[in-house]
Design an enzyme around this catalytic site. Structure first.
Site, mmCIF file in Angstrom:
data_model
loop_
_atom_site.group_PDB
_atom_site.id
_atom_site.type_symbol
_atom_site.label_atom_id
_atom_site.label_comp_id
_atom_site.label_asym_id
_atom_site.label_seq_id
_atom_site.Cartn_x
_atom_site.Cartn_y
_atom_site.Cartn_z
ATOM 1 N N SER A 6 3.309 -6.682 70.553
ATOM 2 C CA SER A 6 3.011 -5.523 69.719
ATOM 3 C C SER A 6 3.185 -4.224 70.497
ATOM 4 C CB SER A 6 1.583 -5.607 69.185
ATOM 5 O OG SER A 6 1.257 -4.361 68.608
ATOM 6 N N HIS A 31 6.742 -6.696 67.500
ATOM 7 C CA HIS A 31 5.816 -6.388 66.416
ATOM 8 C C HIS A 31 5.546 -4.886 66.411
ATOM 9 C CE1 HIS A 31 2.600 -7.561 63.594
ATOM 10 N NE2 HIS A 31 1.859 -6.638 64.181
ATOM 11 N N ASP A 33 3.500 -1.865 64.643
ATOM 12 C CA ASP A 33 2.317 -1.586 63.826
ATOM 13 C C ASP A 33 2.333 -0.164 63.281
ATOM 14 O OD1 ASP A 33 0.669 -4.002 64.029
ATOM 15 O OD2 ASP A 33 0.583 -3.553 66.170
ATOM 16 N N MET A 35 0.489 2.580 61.010
ATOM 17 C CA MET A 35 -0.859 2.850 60.476
ATOM 18 C C MET A 35 -0.914 4.247 59.890
ATOM 19 S SD MET A 35 -3.113 1.461 63.619
ATOM 20 C CE MET A 35 -2.856 -0.181 64.295
ATOM 21 N N HIS A 64 4.828 -4.313 60.737
ATOM 22 C CA HIS A 64 3.547 -4.594 60.082
ATOM 23 C C HIS A 64 3.003 -3.291 59.509
ATOM 24 C CE1 HIS A 64 -0.936 -5.898 60.817
ATOM 25 N NE2 HIS A 64 -0.646 -5.820 59.546
ATOM 26 N N MET A 66 0.368 -1.153 57.894
ATOM 27 C CA MET A 66 -1.052 -1.007 57.564
ATOM 28 C C MET A 66 -1.193 0.348 56.882
ATOM 29 S SD MET A 66 -2.505 -2.617 61.063
ATOM 30 C CE MET A 66 -0.920 -2.391 61.829
ATOM 31 N N MET A 135 -4.591 -11.728 59.719
ATOM 32 C CA MET A 135 -5.206 -10.854 60.729
ATOM 33 C C MET A 135 -6.398 -11.570 61.360
ATOM 34 S SD MET A 135 -3.503 -8.086 61.030
ATOM 35 C CE MET A 135 -4.633 -7.371 62.237
ATOM 36 N N GLY A 140 -6.280 -1.960 62.904
ATOM 37 C CA GLY A 140 -6.495 -0.562 63.281
ATOM 38 C C GLY A 140 -6.326 -0.300 64.766
ATOM 39 N N GLY A 142 -5.577 -2.071 68.900
ATOM 40 C CA GLY A 142 -5.293 -3.165 69.814
ATOM 41 C C GLY A 142 -6.532 -3.444 70.657
ATOM 42 N N GLY A 143 -6.502 -4.549 71.364
ATOM 43 C CA GLY A 143 -7.547 -4.835 72.349
ATOM 44 C C GLY A 143 -8.877 -5.312 71.793
ATOM 45 N N ASP A 170 -2.361 -12.285 64.140
ATOM 46 C CA ASP A 170 -2.299 -10.979 64.803
ATOM 47 C C ASP A 170 -3.690 -10.484 65.181
ATOM 48 O OD1 ASP A 170 -1.751 -8.373 65.571
ATOM 49 O OD2 ASP A 170 -1.054 -7.706 63.607
ATOM 50 N N GLY A 171 -3.905 -10.343 66.496
ATOM 51 C CA GLY A 171 -5.126 -9.713 66.979
ATOM 52 C C GLY A 171 -5.918 -10.573 67.935
ATOM 53 N N GLY A 172 -6.125 -10.060 69.138
ATOM 54 C CA GLY A 172 -7.025 -10.720 70.088
ATOM 55 C C GLY A 172 -6.466 -11.974 70.736
ATOM 56 N N GLY A 192 -0.520 -7.771 71.863
ATOM 57 C CA GLY A 192 -0.330 -6.382 72.247
ATOM 58 C C GLY A 192 -0.855 -6.114 73.640
ATOM 59 N N SER A 193 -2.177 -6.016 73.759
ATOM 60 C CA SER A 193 -2.752 -5.700 75.066
ATOM 61 C C SER A 193 -2.439 -6.796 76.086
ATOM 62 C CB SER A 193 -4.258 -5.465 74.947
ATOM 63 O OG SER A 193 -4.870 -6.455 74.162
#
Ligand code: DX5
Ligand code: ZN
Length: 212
Positions: A6, A31, A33, A35, A64, A66, A135, A140, A142-143, A170-172, A192-193
């Site tokens: 991401s 990816h 993002d 927003m 993606h 959002m 999700m 909203g 990253g991290g 997606d996420g974490g 991402g992170s």
């Protein structure tokens, strides 16, 4: 497994270099993002930003959205060089219109659900889209920490949609939990992170290795 790093966590001052590094390290997707500060509390960037790197990368652009009422901007995102455009079911009253618009530009379409949205909300569209995105954090930022409760939704979707269907999570996701997310039934992993906060090449290699 497809890894989709991401770009939200990239250093935008050296975006081209970092995107090239991700690609050289073995990732196939990127990816992206988008927003709007309304559907999610944060603002990021629009098509004009990734359009600038389109000619410098062969990565598959996994966009993606959002944003609220995504139907307003699908043309821009398609023309900016997206390969796949995913919108949120919670963000539009016109999901079928969004899907048709995305396909009319020759792009693949995806539909995303927030952590608290049940899979029933998208099941009617599963044969009309090319991917479902689950999700695993509140969209909203990253991290954030992976929300374990979504595992059940991933497994249920895999059962219903069959072996080859694209299910993105997606996420974490990090090297230490990627394997368990895949075991639930995901086959596209956003990170991402876990990719950009440290040495990019080493991080991509570690994620790919941990996924084996
Ligand atoms: C969150 C975004 C994610 C985010 C993932 O709203 O949709 O794609 O960049 O970042 P990590 O992998 O750090 O959770
Ligand atoms: Zn995302």
């Amino acid at each position: 497994m497809i890894l989709s790093p991401s770009m939200l966590s990239a250093d935008f001052a050296v975006l081209k270099e970092q995107i090239n590094e991700v690609e050289n390290a073995g990732a196939k997707w990127l990816h992206i993002d988008v927003m709007d500060g309304i559907f999610v509390p944060n603002l990021s960037f629009g098509a004009c930003v990734y359009k600038c790197i389109r000619n410098h990368s062969n990565l598959f652009f996994d966009v993606h959205l959002m944003i609220t009422e995504p139907e307003r901007y699908i043309k821009d995102f398609a023309e900016g060089g997206a390969d796949l455009i995913t919108f949120h079911i919670e963000a539009t009253q016109k999901p079928q219109e969004c899907i048709d618009l995305i396909h009319s530009f020759g792009k693949k379409a995806g539909i995303a659900i927030n952590p608290e949205t049940p899979i029933d909300k998208v099941l009617d569209y599963r044969d009309k889209v090319d991917m479902i995105l689950v999700m695993s954090v509140h969209p909203g930022y990253g991290g954030q920490k992976y929300i374990e409760e979504v595992n059940e939704k991933i497994s249920a979707l895999r059962k219903i949609c069959g072996d080859d269907y694209l299910i993105e999570v997606d996420g974490g996701i990090k090297a230490n939990n990627i394997k368990s997310v895949l075991e639930c039934g995901a086959n596209v992993i956003v990170a991402g992170s876990a990719v950009f906060n440290d040495d990019i090449t080493a991080s991509v290699h570690e994620l790919l290795k941990s996924a084996e």
